[in-house]
Structures are given as structure tokens and as C-alpha cells.
Design an enzyme around this catalytic site. Structure first.
Site, short mmCIF file in Angstrom:
data_model
loop_
_atom_site.label_atom_id
_atom_site.label_comp_id
_atom_site.label_asym_id
_atom_site.label_seq_id
_atom_site.Cartn_x
_atom_site.Cartn_y
_atom_site.Cartn_z
CB VAL A 229 -0.95 0.00 1.22
CG1 VAL A 229 -1.71 1.32 1.32
CG2 VAL A 229 -1.94 -1.16 1.11
CD GLU A 230 2.82 3.67 3.87
OE1 GLU A 230 3.08 4.64 3.12
OE2 GLU A 230 2.26 3.80 4.97
CB SER A 231 6.48 1.95 -1.67
OG SER A 231 6.78 0.59 -1.38
CE1 TYR A 315 -0.92 3.17 4.60
CE2 TYR A 315 -1.55 2.63 6.84
CZ TYR A 315 -0.63 2.60 5.82
OH TYR A 315 0.58 1.99 6.02
#
Length: 328
Positions: A229-231, A315
Site C-alpha cells: 500500500v505504501e510504495s 489507508y
């Protein structure tokens, strides 16, 4: 007499044995930049344990070749394991296998002992490790047709070249008994909870997620989900607010976690695991731990739950969905 490459290899061994990682001194903030109101440096120090075991993998020799080719053109830098800065010969081999979830030792002479021996280049297959010299001072990955991919020497770069001399050792790692076991001399058994988490086959940096998960008592699948999800598993990612690397750590967060280079996947995952371990211990709730990773622990305490920030509200379910897709 030991040649220059042999001397350099010996220096690398001594550097690895004497290396010191500076202790964290800064107070960390949340991964995405909002300040967390909880000072947690002391709590982070409670996380201990190591894992040098190799994970099981369904990868093939062709997969190793494909993984190594991703680093074509990377400059040779002696002692470096970070592709952003450069790689040396054994770092290339370690990185290519590591991207497939197979944990190899760092030095060329150690890599010349893993897996099982292959009798002669005529019997070598794609993905086998070729080692040169006695003592071993250079390693490469065999491609077939008398070609190999290697990080040759200072001033050069990762490239494909002919096998220019007879290897002193040829080792096959995948498809062997050793590939499913442990390399090195100090293996530590995985906690039962992590044994149940699965192997993350096919996930980039799977071995790093497994190692960090075992070290800090965090599900490797949770770490992989956060990174997804982050990168999107991009170790060079930079967010609009300045979060960096695979786990999108803000520079101040990284310093507080003892991460010197957030663009180095191994350091980034270790830091992310350390932060998640702290969040899970503090909030005793997976959704709240995920929310704290995004918005900071202070915000979670302030609102008594997932903060009413649109980013954080979106998120948490994204990470949970990614975790479910990994079988977590």
C-alpha cells in the site's frame, strides 16, 4: 600469494564482522509525517531476536537470472549491498536470490559453500552460483551457454560476460535440500506464529519481510501488505510530503528507528517492522496499529480510535485488503 581481489574479499569479511550500527537518537514520528505524540524509543528496544534461516521458495534458476538482470548497469561498489549506491559481486548474488525469498550469506567464500556442488560447467544450469579463486574472491550467476552475470570489479558495472576462467566451485541452491533449510552457522528457529504465516512466495523482498517479522514478532504478511500500500514495493518511492522508500518512512521517523538509509529495502523493512511491533504492543489492535503507522500514535490516542483523517480512514482498509489478499 593472495591477489588484490582476495585481499579485498578478506577486508570485506573483517568489515562485516566489525560493523557497528549507530543507535537511534531521535524521536520518531509517523511514517507519513504526522507527529505521533508517544515517545517510544525505549519500547522499541524491547524488540529482540534474529533469523538467518532461508525461506522455502518455488523459484527456479531462470527466476534467479531474471532477478539478477534487474540490476544490469548498477555500478560496482566494493562492500555495498544497496543497489541505489552500487553492488559488489557477492551482494549481487545475495540480492538476486534474496528478491526471491532465498537468504544467502554475504561473502563470496560463504556463497561458494551453499546448496549442493555441481560437477563442472557442462552440468551447470541457469541460476547456479559460479565461484572463482582459491581462496574464493569472486562469484557470479550462471546464465547458460558459457555466459554469466556479475559485478566484476571497481570502475565496472553489473553486466553479462563470458565465463572467462574455470570456476573453482559451482553451487546449485534452488531445487536442493539446502534451499529449504538454513544457510550460515547461527540459525534461529522461527516462532510458531510466524511459521503459520506462510512464505510470501512471489512477493518482492519476501525474505526481508520474513526476517524482520521473526525479529520483531510481526506477521511478515502484514509487513508486505503495508509495503504494498505504501510504495507498491518500490524501494525508491518518495511521497509528496517526503516519505521515503519501500515502507515510506519520513526522515525523522527513519532516524528514530535507527534507519540510516530509507531507500535500502533491508533497513526500511526493519524500521517498518520495528514501528509496527511497537504500535501493536501499544494499541493491542491491528486496525489501530495500522492507523498509527499512517497518522501517528498521538492521533490515535487523541481520537480514541482511527483518526478522522480521510487519508487514514482509507489507508486502514487498504492495508487490511492487501493483507487478506496475501492470505493474512
Amino acid at each position: 600469494m593472495m591477489g588484490i581481489d582476495g585481499i579485498m574479499a578478506r577486508i570485506s569479511e573483517l568489515q562485516n564482522q566489525l560493523g557497528i550500527v549507530p543507535a537511534a537518537t531521535a524521536t520518531a514520528t509517523s511514517a507519513t509525517g504526522k507527529t505521533g505524540g508517544t515517545a517510544f524509543a525505549a519500547a522499541l528496544a524491547d524488540a529482540t531476536g534474529t533469523d538467518t534461516g532461508t525461506t522455502r521458495t518455488g523459484a527456479t534458476g531462470d527466476d534467479v537470472v531474471a532477478a539478477a538482470k534487474k540490476y544490469l548497469g548498477t555500478k560496482y561498489v566494493f562492500g555495498s549491498t544497496d543497489p541505489a549506491n552500487g553492488l559488489d559481486c557477492s551482494a549481487l548474488v545475495q540480492r538476486a536470490y534474496g528478491d526471491l525469498g532465498v537468504d544467502l550469506p554475504r561473502n563470496s567464500w560463504q556463497q561458494a559453500k551453499v546448496g549442493t556442488p555441481v560437477d563442472g560447467l557442462a552440468n551447470a544450469k541457469a541460476g547456479d552460483i559460479l565461484a572463482f579463486g582459491s581462496p574464493v574472491h569472486h562469484v557470479a550467476i550462471y546464465l547458460g551457454d558459457n555466459k554469466m552475470i556479475a559485478a566484476p570489479k571497481p570502475g565496472d558495472h553489473v553486466k553479462i560476460e563470458s565465463v572467462y576462467e574455470k570456476p573453482t566451485h559451482i553451487r546449485r541452491v534452488l531445487g536442493t535440500e539446502a534451499a529449504a533449510g538454513t544457510f550460515g552457522t547461527a540459525a534461529v528457529a522461527r516462532p510458531a506464529a510466524l511459521q503459520q504465516s506462510g512464505d510470501l512466495a512471489g512477493v518482492p523482498y519476501a525474505n526481508l519481510f520474513m526476517q524482520a517479522g521473526a525479529k520483531y514478532g510481526v506477521s511478515p504478511k502484514l509487513l508486505a501488505a503495508v509495503a504494498k500500500v505504501e510504495s507498491g514495493y518500490n524501494p525508491k518511492a518518495v511521497s509528496p510530503v517526503g516519505a521515503q522508500g519501500l515502507m515510506q518512512l519520513m526522515p525523522s521517523t527513519a532516524r528514530g528507528l535507527g534507519v540510516q538509509n530509507a531507500f535500502d529495502p533491508a533497513q526500511a523493512i526493519d524500521g517498518g517492522a520495528k514501528l509496527l511491533a511497537h504500535n501493536l504492543k501499544e494499541f493491542k489492535s491491528l486496525p489501530l496499529a495500522i492507523a498509527a503507522y499512517n497518522a501517528g500514535g498521538g492521533a490515535v490516542h487523541k481520537y480514541g480510535g482511527i483518526p478522522p483523517y480521510a487519508e487514514t480512514q482509507a489507508y486502514v482498509p487498504k492495508v487490511q485488503k492487501a493483507l487478506a489478499a496475501l492470505g493474512g
